[in-house]
Design an enzyme around this catalytic site. Structure first.
Site, PDB file in Angstrom:
ATOM      1  N   ARG A  15     -15.990 -68.774   3.687  1.00 45.35           N
ATOM      2  CA  ARG A  15     -15.987 -70.183   4.090  1.00 45.35           C
ATOM      3  C   ARG A  15     -17.020 -70.976   3.284  1.00 45.35           C
ATOM      4  O   ARG A  15     -16.695 -71.728   2.394  1.00 45.35           O
ATOM      5  CB  ARG A  15     -16.254 -70.288   5.599  1.00 45.35           C
ATOM      6  CG  ARG A  15     -15.876 -71.640   6.209  1.00 45.35           C
ATOM      7  CD  ARG A  15     -16.885 -72.768   5.970  1.00 45.35           C
ATOM      8  NE  ARG A  15     -18.206 -72.450   6.514  1.00 45.35           N
ATOM      9  CZ  ARG A  15     -19.258 -73.242   6.330  1.00 45.35           C
ATOM     10  NH1 ARG A  15     -19.162 -74.369   5.640  1.00 45.35           N
ATOM     11  NH2 ARG A  15     -20.436 -72.897   6.814  1.00 45.35           N
ATOM     12  N   ASP A  16     -18.290 -70.759   3.558  1.00 45.75           N
ATOM     13  CA  ASP A  16     -19.313 -71.587   2.915  1.00 45.75           C
ATOM     14  C   ASP A  16     -19.398 -71.284   1.420  1.00 45.75           C
ATOM     15  O   ASP A  16     -19.672 -72.168   0.610  1.00 45.75           O
ATOM     16  CB  ASP A  16     -20.671 -71.345   3.583  1.00 45.75           C
ATOM     17  CG  ASP A  16     -21.638 -72.504   3.387  1.00 45.75           C
ATOM     18  OD1 ASP A  16     -21.213 -73.561   2.881  1.00 45.75           O
ATOM     19  OD2 ASP A  16     -22.813 -72.360   3.749  1.00 45.75           O
ATOM     20  N   HIS A 205     -28.714 -70.266   9.781  1.00 45.87           N
ATOM     21  CA  HIS A 205     -27.861 -70.392   8.596  1.00 45.87           C
ATOM     22  C   HIS A 205     -28.728 -70.963   7.488  1.00 45.87           C
ATOM     23  O   HIS A 205     -29.167 -72.113   7.566  1.00 45.87           O
ATOM     24  CB  HIS A 205     -26.688 -71.317   8.935  1.00 45.87           C
ATOM     25  CG  HIS A 205     -25.766 -71.590   7.793  1.00 45.87           C
ATOM     26  ND1 HIS A 205     -24.602 -70.880   7.600  1.00 45.87           N
ATOM     27  CD2 HIS A 205     -25.831 -72.485   6.773  1.00 45.87           C
ATOM     28  CE1 HIS A 205     -23.980 -71.340   6.522  1.00 45.87           C
ATOM     29  NE2 HIS A 205     -24.707 -72.316   5.997  1.00 45.87           N
ATOM     30  N   HIS A 207     -29.761 -71.556   3.268  1.00 44.28           N
ATOM     31  CA  HIS A 207     -29.409 -71.604   1.843  1.00 44.28           C
ATOM     32  C   HIS A 207     -30.668 -71.278   1.044  1.00 44.28           C
ATOM     33  O   HIS A 207     -31.786 -71.545   1.486  1.00 44.28           O
ATOM     34  CB  HIS A 207     -28.862 -72.986   1.480  1.00 44.28           C
ATOM     35  CG  HIS A 207     -27.463 -73.199   1.974  1.00 44.28           C
ATOM     36  ND1 HIS A 207     -26.407 -73.474   1.140  1.00 44.28           N
ATOM     37  CD2 HIS A 207     -26.943 -73.153   3.218  1.00 44.28           C
ATOM     38  CE1 HIS A 207     -25.302 -73.595   1.846  1.00 44.28           C
ATOM     39  NE2 HIS A 207     -25.595 -73.410   3.124  1.00 44.28           N
ATOM     40  N   CYS A 238     -24.649 -75.966  -4.329  1.00 45.37           N
ATOM     41  CA  CYS A 238     -24.826 -77.333  -3.881  1.00 45.37           C
ATOM     42  C   CYS A 238     -24.046 -78.232  -4.820  1.00 45.37           C
ATOM     43  O   CYS A 238     -24.253 -78.179  -6.027  1.00 45.37           O
ATOM     44  CB  CYS A 238     -26.317 -77.674  -3.927  1.00 45.37           C
ATOM     45  SG  CYS A 238     -26.662 -79.396  -3.593  1.00 45.37           S
ATOM     46  N   ASN A 247     -25.771 -69.818  -0.284  1.00 47.25           N
ATOM     47  CA  ASN A 247     -26.321 -69.149   0.897  1.00 47.25           C
ATOM     48  C   ASN A 247     -27.291 -68.057   0.473  1.00 47.25           C
ATOM     49  O   ASN A 247     -27.246 -67.563  -0.645  1.00 47.25           O
ATOM     50  CB  ASN A 247     -25.181 -68.488   1.684  1.00 47.25           C
ATOM     51  CG  ASN A 247     -24.208 -69.485   2.276  1.00 47.25           C
ATOM     52  OD1 ASN A 247     -23.074 -69.598   1.841  1.00 47.25           O
ATOM     53  ND2 ASN A 247     -24.656 -70.231   3.266  1.00 47.25           N
TER      54      ASN A 247
END
Lengths: 309, 309
Positions: A15-16, A205, A207, A238, A247
């Site tokens: 997902r991310d 969560h 990064h 990003c 992440n």
């Protein structure tokens, strides 16, 4: 049952990690998910049900969800940003949802076209809808440290949103350093406030945009936090900073904990395999230092690769 | 004097960062040192007096040392590996020396052609020689976690070498994770043993090869460690792992502490400038995530650059 401390890592690469990338075929995603399941991870955030125009690389959310029965032992979840996504996800059979609320108006409007308060007001109806079908709702408070539009996020606001989320029926919480500006001092401050306000230990969560991710995770562990999101290889990034890290990397997080005597259930060698697979599919070098180094020392895990010369 | 906690960062880019690189002209090194001084850092490990055949990029140690009077407020030091280097350094006017002892036979023999015990036995005569001219000797216990030849380093051995170093006349200690395999759990264990054995809080020299560096630094700070080595941009690397990260990045370490309310004296924007300068001179992309991200959020430091969009 056991005296060995343990943490719970949720893999968010599909997902991310993939959301800002060029779309890859659904079959390649399923191959990636299969490689992730082989790492031993037991929770995977597998897609998001959001606008395919906004996030073209996750436009196949239904197609991915339809295949998740292949891996019965794994808890799959999906991210949603509003009621439309909730309906899609539930129709697709997904029962564990993460609903994101930005802790700033600037990010909330840019991300979902709603004010922060409008997003908070949606928690209760979303929770009701999810619970009607026996589902589970986690609310993620995003932009919990700094907003690229509005500047620093007041930590008391994060705690307040977390409290209101729990009051509105959320089953679980997470705090997200969406743009990777948190440091251990502020991580400790924000998490302490959230725990004090809710009595809940949220997931975290992170990064690694400014290299702080693992230090933040360690500071959070010291506070009692036991749930962490990560993506293999540090996948993601990003959109505003080409080459920037995404992440925190699953293999680096797992190595930090495992080598410190804390069980993760993750096989680091297989996490590196999954990172290499998705790196190949994307045709992109990932930013994980451990991946570049090629492995961890043999004594730290029986399945780890050696860098002895 | 002040209630604000602070840490002391030693910049090691000109030594540890450059040692595995192709040689650059002395003038370029002096330009780099000037950029480092502009960051506000007050301790710089500026070169090493070792075999120019082994480390060609530091063959100009005397020429560099001859110019250090340009920056009177800065404490410059140099690394040495034996009595020959000590003589050269003292003749060149350097009065603060770091002498490295590997905590494994395999690394000691590969690095300096002596056994570990032979290297330990040299501490006393080196300390005597350094003290004769009013100098200061720090002993760095290298390979304090794992050896690429001999496997894991017993932590009690690190503590024992540290104790013997202090007994032999060392003025200060550092512990080095030479190959970047330490994690917060083992960092805490080794440092606790060294402090218990010596009563001294050692400095900490970390590499970010597996992404663990800042987490280790935070764990060490929590133990009371206040001296850290770093290099701008994460300069350096591992000769055995192409593309692997080098030292922890000065700007990432400074951001971690400053944003957590701990003073470093480092201007992060100027540290990024110095990283870009040396990256240009080497024609090499450095691995610092913060450098790739382009800066830190404005509120964290008045001189920091913004990434607000």
């Amino acid at each position: 049952m056991s005296a060995v401390p343990q943490v719970d890592i949720r893999e968010v690469g599909p997902r991310d990690g993939l959301q800002i990338e060029e779309p890859i075929p659904t079959a390649a995603k399923l191959e990636f998910i299969d490689a992730l399941v082989a790492t031993g991870v037991r929770r995977i955030e597998v897609t998001s049900f959001v606008s395919p125009r906004a996030i073209p690389s996750l436009a196949d959310a239904e197609a991915v969800a339809a295949e998740l029965g292949r891996w019965p032992g794994v808890e799959f979840s999906a991210l949603v940003a509003g009621m439309g996504g909730v309906s899609r996800a539930l129709t697709a059979g997904v029962r564990r949802l993460e609903y994101v609320v930005s802790a700033s108006d600037g990010h909330s409007r840019a991300n979902v076209g709603r004010s922060m308060e409008e997003s908070i007001a949606l928690i209760a109806p979303i929770a009701e809808r999810v619970h009607e079908v026996g589902g589970h709702l986690e609310v993620i408070v995003a932009i919990a440290f700094d907003c690229p539009f509005d500047g620093p996020t007041p930590p008391e606001r994060v705690a307040d949103i977390a409290r209101r989320a729990m009051d509105s029926g959320a089953d679980a919480l997470a705090v997200a350093d969406t743009i990777g500006t948190a440091t251990p001092g502020r991580t400790t401050d924000v998490l302490t406030r959230v725990i004090d306000a809710t009595g809940v230990k949220p997931g975290l969560h992170l990064h690694n945009t400014r290299g702080q991710g693992l230090a933040n995770a360690w500071a959070a562990y010291s506070l009692g936090i036991r749930q962490f999101d990560a993506s293999v290889g540090g996948l993601g990034g990003c959109p505003f900073a080409p080459g920037a890290s995404g992440n925190i990397a699953t293999e680096e997080l797992a190595y930090m904990f495992e080598d410190s005597g804390i069980t993760t259930g993750i096989d680091i060698g297989r996490a590196l395999d999954a990172a290499r697979l998705v790196s190949d599919r994307l045709g992109k070098r990932l930013t994980s230092n451990l991946l570049a180094a090629g492995g961890v020392p043999v004594p730290s895990g029986s399945s780890a690769t050696s860098d002895a010369t």
